[in-house]
Design a protein around this motif. Structure first.
Motif, PDB file in Angstrom:
ATOM      1  N   LYS A   1       0.842  -1.208   0.000  1.00  0.00           N
ATOM      2  CA  LYS A   1       0.000   0.000   0.000  1.00  0.00           C
ATOM      3  C   LYS A   1       0.872   1.252   0.000  1.00  0.00           C
ATOM      4  O   LYS A   1       1.948   1.291   0.591  1.00  0.00           O
ATOM      5  N   ALA A   2       0.366   2.288  -0.617  1.00  0.00           N
ATOM      6  CA  ALA A   2       1.053   3.576  -0.559  1.00  0.00           C
ATOM      7  C   ALA A   2       0.963   4.126   0.861  1.00  0.00           C
ATOM      8  O   ALA A   2      -0.076   4.016   1.523  1.00  0.00           O
ATOM      9  N   VAL A   3       2.044   4.707   1.314  1.00  0.00           N
ATOM     10  CA  VAL A   3       2.038   5.333   2.636  1.00  0.00           C
ATOM     11  C   VAL A   3       0.925   6.381   2.725  1.00  0.00           C
ATOM     12  O   VAL A   3       0.187   6.460   3.720  1.00  0.00           O
ATOM     13  N   ALA A   4       0.770   7.148   1.666  1.00  0.00           N
ATOM     14  CA  ALA A   4      -0.221   8.231   1.683  1.00  0.00           C
ATOM     15  C   ALA A   4      -1.647   7.711   1.734  1.00  0.00           C
ATOM     16  O   ALA A   4      -2.563   8.436   2.122  1.00  0.00           O
ATOM     17  N   GLU A   5      -1.822   6.466   1.348  1.00  0.00           N
ATOM     18  CA  GLU A   5      -3.160   5.885   1.428  1.00  0.00           C
ATOM     19  C   GLU A   5      -3.493   5.545   2.878  1.00  0.00           C
ATOM     20  O   GLU A   5      -4.617   5.757   3.346  1.00  0.00           O
ATOM     21  N   VAL A   6      -2.516   5.005   3.571  1.00  0.00           N
ATOM     22  CA  VAL A   6      -2.741   4.630   4.969  1.00  0.00           C
ATOM     23  C   VAL A   6      -2.716   5.867   5.870  1.00  0.00           C
ATOM     24  O   VAL A   6      -3.475   5.974   6.816  1.00  0.00           O
ATOM     25  N   TYR A   7      -1.856   6.801   5.542  1.00  0.00           N
ATOM     26  CA  TYR A   7      -1.695   8.016   6.341  1.00  0.00           C
ATOM     27  C   TYR A   7      -1.887   9.252   5.465  1.00  0.00           C
ATOM     28  O   TYR A   7      -0.920   9.813   4.949  1.00  0.00           O
ATOM     29  N   PRO A   8      -3.125   9.682   5.327  1.00  0.00           N
ATOM     30  CA  PRO A   8      -3.369  10.823   4.423  1.00  0.00           C
ATOM     31  C   PRO A   8      -2.638  12.093   4.838  1.00  0.00           C
ATOM     32  O   PRO A   8      -2.482  12.993   4.019  1.00  0.00           O
ATOM     33  N   ASN A   9      -2.203  12.184   6.086  1.00  0.00           N
ATOM     34  CA  ASN A   9      -1.448  13.390   6.462  1.00  0.00           C
ATOM     35  C   ASN A   9      -0.103  13.452   5.741  1.00  0.00           C
ATOM     36  O   ASN A   9       0.519  14.497   5.700  1.00  0.00           O
ATOM     37  N   LEU A  10       0.331  12.327   5.172  1.00  0.00           N
ATOM     38  CA  LEU A  10       1.628  12.298   4.466  1.00  0.00           C
ATOM     39  C   LEU A  10       1.482  12.374   2.947  1.00  0.00           C
ATOM     40  O   LEU A  10       2.457  12.212   2.219  1.00  0.00           O
ATOM     41  N   ARG A  11       0.281  12.609   2.464  1.00  0.00           N
ATOM     42  CA  ARG A  11       0.093  12.799   1.015  1.00  0.00           C
ATOM     43  C   ARG A  11       0.946  13.955   0.547  1.00  0.00           C
ATOM     44  O   ARG A  11       0.941  15.039   1.140  1.00  0.00           O
ATOM     45  N   GLY A  12       1.685  13.737  -0.517  1.00  0.00           N
ATOM     46  CA  GLY A  12       2.520  14.795  -1.041  1.00  0.00           C
ATOM     47  C   GLY A  12       3.784  15.005  -0.234  1.00  0.00           C
ATOM     48  O   GLY A  12       4.620  15.841  -0.583  1.00  0.00           O
ATOM     49  N   VAL A  13       3.921  14.256   0.835  1.00  0.00           N
ATOM     50  CA  VAL A  13       5.105  14.386   1.694  1.00  0.00           C
ATOM     51  C   VAL A  13       5.953  13.125   1.592  1.00  0.00           C
ATOM     52  O   VAL A  13       7.174  13.188   1.473  1.00  0.00           O
ATOM     53  N   VAL A  14       5.311  11.981   1.630  1.00  0.00           N
ATOM     54  CA  VAL A  14       6.013  10.696   1.479  1.00  0.00           C
ATOM     55  C   VAL A  14       5.381   9.974   0.289  1.00  0.00           C
ATOM     56  O   VAL A  14       4.186   9.677   0.307  1.00  0.00           O
ATOM     57  N   ASP A  15       6.202   9.700  -0.723  1.00  0.00           N
ATOM     58  CA  ASP A  15       5.647   9.082  -1.932  1.00  0.00           C
ATOM     59  C   ASP A  15       5.947   7.597  -2.016  1.00  0.00           C
ATOM     60  O   ASP A  15       5.774   6.983  -3.073  1.00  0.00           O
ATOM     61  N   LEU A  16       6.386   6.999  -0.939  1.00  0.00           N
ATOM     62  CA  LEU A  16       6.746   5.579  -0.951  1.00  0.00           C
ATOM     63  C   LEU A  16       5.523   4.698  -0.731  1.00  0.00           C
ATOM     64  O   LEU A  16       4.479   5.152  -0.273  1.00  0.00           O
ATOM     65  N   ALA A  17       5.724   3.412  -1.040  1.00  0.00           N
ATOM     66  CA  ALA A  17       4.766   2.393  -0.611  1.00  0.00           C
ATOM     67  C   ALA A  17       5.443   1.553   0.473  1.00  0.00           C
ATOM     68  O   ALA A  17       6.677   1.432   0.510  1.00  0.00           O
ATOM     69  N   PHE A  18       4.646   0.965   1.338  1.00  0.00           N
ATOM     70  CA  PHE A  18       5.206   0.075   2.359  1.00  0.00           C
ATOM     71  C   PHE A  18       5.767  -1.170   1.686  1.00  0.00           C
ATOM     72  O   PHE A  18       5.181  -1.724   0.767  1.00  0.00           O
ATOM     73  N   GLN A  19       6.894  -1.621   2.206  1.00  0.00           N
ATOM     74  CA  GLN A  19       7.501  -2.844   1.710  1.00  0.00           C
ATOM     75  C   GLN A  19       7.587  -3.860   2.847  1.00  0.00           C
ATOM     76  O   GLN A  19       7.523  -3.492   4.017  1.00  0.00           O
ATOM     77  N   PRO A  20       7.719  -5.116   2.489  1.00  0.00           N
ATOM     78  CA  PRO A  20       7.900  -6.106   3.559  1.00  0.00           C
ATOM     79  C   PRO A  20       9.276  -5.932   4.197  1.00  0.00           C
ATOM     80  O   PRO A  20      10.217  -5.463   3.542  1.00  0.00           O
ATOM     81  N   PRO A  21       9.422  -6.281   5.452  1.00  0.00           N
ATOM     82  CA  PRO A  21      10.689  -6.033   6.161  1.00  0.00           C
ATOM     83  C   PRO A  21      11.763  -7.068   5.839  1.00  0.00           C
ATOM     84  O   PRO A  21      12.198  -7.835   6.710  1.00  0.00           O
ATOM     85  N   GLU A  22      12.213  -7.091   4.603  1.00  0.00           N
ATOM     86  CA  GLU A  22      13.252  -8.033   4.188  1.00  0.00           C
ATOM     87  C   GLU A  22      14.628  -7.525   4.585  1.00  0.00           C
ATOM     88  O   GLU A  22      14.970  -6.368   4.284  1.00  0.00           O
ATOM     89  N   PRO A  23      15.442  -8.376   5.206  1.00  0.00           N
ATOM     90  CA  PRO A  23      16.778  -7.934   5.628  1.00  0.00           C
ATOM     91  C   PRO A  23      17.600  -7.343   4.481  1.00  0.00           C
ATOM     92  O   PRO A  23      18.315  -6.358   4.673  1.00  0.00           O
ATOM     93  N   GLU A  24      17.474  -7.946   3.293  1.00  0.00           N
ATOM     94  CA  GLU A  24      18.262  -7.419   2.183  1.00  0.00           C
ATOM     95  C   GLU A  24      17.896  -5.992   1.835  1.00  0.00           C
ATOM     96  O   GLU A  24      18.737  -5.158   1.505  1.00  0.00           O
ATOM     97  N   LEU A  25      16.586  -5.720   1.894  1.00  0.00           N
ATOM     98  CA  LEU A  25      16.135  -4.353   1.625  1.00  0.00           C
ATOM     99  C   LEU A  25      16.670  -3.390   2.681  1.00  0.00           C
ATOM    100  O   LEU A  25      17.172  -2.308   2.359  1.00  0.00           O
ATOM    101  N   LEU A  26      16.570  -3.816   3.921  1.00  0.00           N
ATOM    102  CA  LEU A  26      16.996  -2.935   5.003  1.00  0.00           C
ATOM    103  C   LEU A  26      18.473  -2.590   4.888  1.00  0.00           C
ATOM    104  O   LEU A  26      18.884  -1.462   5.179  1.00  0.00           O
TER     105      LEU A  26
END
Lengths: 342, 342, 342, 342
Positions: free
Chosen positions: D40-65
């Motif tokens: 999900k897009a961060v801004a969808e879950v937290y509308p206060n971050l619309r236009g501020v955070v353009d990321l989507a949530f990712q699974p917490p994979e160690p490689e990504l981190l």
């Protein structure tokens, strides 16, 4: 750096202006005035501004004000019009957050505000500071009348519908809810926490001062008369306005697409996905208006939901947005903060 | 003393029923059930009832319930309809505070509540428990469907206008605001204090379950179809519903006099003086509906403001009012408490 | 029926007194006065009392007051002492909810209240109206000084410990939190909802007027001097006081059993089960004090948690409890309401 | 630009971290993870971050981190310790906002957190991230344990007194009040608005997990054992912690001067003028601690009042302050916002 003065810095609008201007990258808060608190440090009266604003309140002397490039009036109605002529004569920019220059007809002003207008000759050149409608005029203006909080939310909500003549101009309803900060920082029983903290009520149903302003604005958008019923309510929260707008569709339209397109390039108006319900808390502290548009049951009634922070997009933030436009700065300068959720 | 049982005593409606019944002069709270809390003392779960209710929660066994004269269901939708047939067969009075028997058409029920109705044959004899409309039928009823909270406020607000055919039946608007207790005592993120304490938002604009109930009720009042837009909102308070109703007048009328006359003999509906704005806090904890009627600007739009406590006149209090009527008690017995202001 | 008068009926304490007296089975609210609202109907000023109190406010004339059997003063400090001598001379019972007769030493009174005492000769015969301590004296009294809200909670919390001399009398701490209704119904910026709705702060840490009253009370309980630090806080809620009390144990004791035993026969003090945390909402609107006692980590520090509704057990309810005692009525008459949860 | 990852971005601490990092001039929010909302897009879950955070949530994979320079864990207790060893091995900086690395003794951890510690060998090198105490160590750290919200307020309040050995180390009291956001964004009845909106209560008086952390911190400050009673309370507000601290003075001192001197060079601790009462609303949304120090009645009891925003200086803001220190940035970068008053 643009030098900014805030007149009437001890109200909620004034302290919010200071909060924003103090962090503005291209403006400097040079002067803050207060009759009652002159001589006191701002940080003493407003501890939230400790380390942020290092000024002391000064008396509102015209000579002092004229040293700024732009003078914001966060004062009671009827104050800015006493100062504006002289400041404009000296080439300053005046941005009034009160109602002095919002209504074009001085007789309407007198009728609703209970006093004759001190400088009706300025009303024609005053620009109504709703950037989403008047951006090009604002850029050339010297005297800006910032919209009221309710009028901002109601006009932004109805704008695409009226602009595209999609709704009947009769039978419009604006059912609006405001947090108590809209009533100002005045000693009065009616807005004590014990009175309002667990209650909800309408007020001024027979007639609220924002009605003629909204009507004037909607008529300008529509190019024709509109008939609107406006009912404001006091909600048990501090900040926020929620406007729930009702109108009847004249023809079929993809309203979601229409709203998204209309506001696609607006930095401070966000159209939420179809089916959304904007929440005032998401724009708390932010210069944003969030909007959703609905057609319940697929019928011909349009319901628009629009939220703002009454002290930001409904007052201090919009005033700074206007300043940015007048001085050729990026429109978003100093205004990029997110809403404070939770 | 009438022996009363409360099924589902651990929700907000249930605890409110206990508070009222425990002080009722002619009824005795004989039994309270809860699946989850069976065995626990009521006063342990609800310390506000210490010294007031000395019972422990019991499991909802049909045999136990049948020992009472009247059984209140403060349960989720779909529960009362499982128990009602057997209890009615044994001559008991059933008062459902949920939606099981509110809608006359079982297909509409299934559509909005997502399950087939368990005893559609009872729908015809169930009486919709809005005393201000159905008092004489209630007195003869054995199965009462208590109205929803929004439907109570909206119907009481529109009643005099529809009864006297003074308004257009198209274009009605009910803009309603509710405190969060209306969402029940369920673990969910959406009604956490951190989510709702400083925000205001609409919800269920595409369609709320109370819509068909309100529509059915208004159509019964009008004797003809009505077209209504209903928008509920969540307000940052615990108790209270404020309904703001909009309609268009068909002819001239002295609305203040009409309302005062219509409700003159109603013990629980109070028409406030002309120009008033009822406040939810004034009916908090009380079985009252306070109403004001306005014509903003003297035009043809009527604005009705109606407030209730969603847990009292919108639920538990109204249920007891219905019990009083069914058992021939004074209608106000146990219900004379004032609102808790401030 | 006992005829009761309420002087100063337009403050929060006054309206609460009316709410309680109007439903009292053995007293009649015969007279309510207000300087500012004389002539207005009570129900007009306080819509929560529509249909409950049918009186109009009258001016506070001594002759009028003397027609009542008992006169409650819900007035600012310094008022009751102007009226009390004449009323007592005429055989009336005077119950003051303000501070005029709480302190035994007129010099201490003058020091904390900033004015000389008008009738110091009455202080000796005035009885401090805390029934859990002074019940037998109250029954014989004609002049009652109702305790302040903080002093009620603090004294009831410490009472069993001091009575049994179980704690050190030095180093006592009373960290107290109050809802904003405690600040009264006065127009002031400091208790506006916008100021207090989302903030929490201490106040009057250098010295609060309730300190000498609490100290006098605790010393009476202990029979010896005590050293107490008292810090009041303003919490963002309307009603309620939460006292968190700290003391050092002098010897081993089963504190839970001690508290339960001490308050076993008190109708309005409830000792919660071991491990409990009383919540102000559970006593909202009720004349109750709920208490829990803890020894964190099993150490020698006792933590007592005591909650009341500042307007009921902390003011109006306790005043009626005193009236009941003076007139030989059941102590609980008119005071059996449960807390309004949620 | 430093690349930052936030693990567990759907709690209140996570969204606050995003709000701050998104506006940080020298860090980039590169990655946000959530198990439940991945995709999900961060801004969808937290509308206060619309236009501020353009990321989507990712699974917490160690490689990504591991692609980030610094990984913030805004996760439940027991999560960061699963990821930290591998990330540290790869040279990343780990900042945990939960409790995994706060306690030095793994047995104490296991006792209070109910599970064995996954990597006790890291506890020695983990640095407790309270910059006002450990600044120089933080600058060299790779693994930071951010303090809890209560421990931050309590330690900053007691610090000057313990540092200068001015108070008795026995009999310390920390009476603390927190807004409900401290309970997190979890579906539970206890923190529903209907439960907490108008109530005030203590909780966890027998023992709260922050107690061993506070004790460990105070003992480090004092260099010797201390005896502390810690009582947390839930206040009906969303954000904010108010710590009211009590201690006994061992010798005379000018406490106001001492506090001002001690914190003179701290960017985020503000000592208010003598006689002040800090208010949580003044630090709402800001990375600040405001403190006042009192000696009621001039006696030997010191009362310290300290306020923070539990989500900022008590969590996300302090975490970013730590990041700034570790990476050699200006300590105030991204943290200069004022409190949101009103």
């Amino acid at each position: 750096m643009i030098k900014a003065a805030v007149v009437g810095g001890t109200g909620y609008t004034g302290v919010e202006l200071m909060r924003i201007l103090a962090r503005h990258p291209q403006a400097e808060l040079a002067l803050v005035t207060s009759r009652g608190d002159a001589g006191k440090a701002v940080a003493e009266v407003y501890p939230n501004l400790r380390g942020v604003v290092d000024l002391a309140f000064q008396p509102p002397e015209p000579e002092l004000l004229a040293q700024a490039d732009v003078i914001f009036f966060a004062t009671p109605n009827g104050t800015a019009m006493q100062y504006a002529p002289a400041l404009l004569d000296r080439g300053r920019v005046v941005i009034d957050l009160a109602a002095d220059f919002r209504l074009k007809d001085p007789q309407v002003w007198e009728q609703w505000y209970g006093q004759p207008h001190a400088c009706p000759e300025l009303l024609a050149s005053a620009v109504y500071g709703l950037p989403e409608v008047n951006r090009s005029q604002i850029k050339k203006a010297r005297l800006i009348a910032c919209p009221g909080c309710y009028p901002t939310a109601v006009q932004l909500g109805f704008l695409p519908l009226l602009h595209h003549q999609l709704i009947e101009r009769q039978g419009l309803v604006a059912d609006c809810k405001s947090g108590v900060s809209g009533a100002g920082r005045q000693a009065q029983v009616a807005t004590l926490m014990a009175e309002t903290g667990e209650g909800f009520k309408a007020y001024a149903v027979p007639g609220h001062r924002h009605l003629p302003e909204i009507r004037q604005g909607l008529q300008a958008l529509a190019g024709k008369p509109v008939a609107l019923t406006f009912v404001p309510h006091l909600a048990p929260m501090i900040r926020g306005i929620h406007a729930t707008l009702y109108a009847r569709l004249r023809e079929e339209a993809d309203l979601q697409a229409l709203y998204e397109r209309h506001y696609a390039r607006e930095p401070f108006v966000e159209v939420l996905p179809a089916g959304s319900h904007p929440d005032t808390v998401d724009v708390r502290g932010a210069n944003r208006c969030q909007i959703a548009v609905h057609r319940p049951g697929g019928g011909d009634v349009v319901v628009v939901l629009a939220v703002i922070d009454n002290l930001v997009k409904g007052a201090a933030g919009q005033a700074v947005q206007n300043m940015n436009l007048v001085f050729g700065l990026p429109e978003t300068a100093g205004l990029e903060m997110a809403g404070l959720y939770p």
